[in-house]
Design an enzyme around this catalytic site. Sequence first.
Site, short mmCIF file in Angstrom:
data_model
loop_
_atom_site.label_atom_id
_atom_site.label_comp_id
_atom_site.label_asym_id
_atom_site.label_seq_id
_atom_site.Cartn_x
_atom_site.Cartn_y
_atom_site.Cartn_z
N CYS A 10 0.87 -1.17 0.00
CA CYS A 10 0.00 0.00 0.00
C CYS A 10 0.91 1.23 0.00
O CYS A 10 2.13 1.10 -0.08
CB CYS A 10 -0.99 -0.01 1.17
SG CYS A 10 -0.28 0.17 2.80
N CYS A 84 -1.76 1.47 -4.22
CA CYS A 84 -0.47 2.10 -4.52
C CYS A 84 -0.36 2.54 -5.97
O CYS A 84 0.62 3.14 -6.37
CB CYS A 84 0.70 1.19 -4.13
SG CYS A 84 0.80 -0.35 -5.04
N CYS A 88 3.45 0.53 -8.07
CA CYS A 88 3.68 -0.90 -7.92
C CYS A 88 4.22 -1.47 -9.23
O CYS A 88 3.57 -1.37 -10.26
CB CYS A 88 2.38 -1.61 -7.55
SG CYS A 88 1.75 -1.12 -5.94
#
Length: 133
Positions: A10, A84, A88
Amino acid sequence: MTTPSVLFVCVHNAGRSQMAAGWLRHLAGDAVEVRSAGSEPADRINPVAVEAMREVGIDIAGQVPARLTWDTAEASDVIVTMGCGDACPVFPGKRYEDWKLTDPAGQPLDVVRQVRDEIGAKVAALVADLRRD
């Protein structure tokens, strides 16, 4: 069979991903390697998340937010993202799940409890699925 590794990601690695990692350690024990990271890690774990997890007998107080690295993501079998976005990395051949969850940052305990329970259910389903593989 090798031990599968799961990475929870996250933004701040202070709430959702830490709660998910705590649930996975609790439910799977040593059967799964557990990792968590954030694209912009906070300086400490969300204390309300710590309190909510403590209520169900899971202690995440000693965890420290960590920065998401390319190597950590590349070495993981399953990557679960939680808000995120483009931070990511994507690797071919990895299993990805994107969990839409309320960010517990700044939320009261009753909201964080709901997030905790939703994460717990998702992690339980993930553990069951990994056991079938």
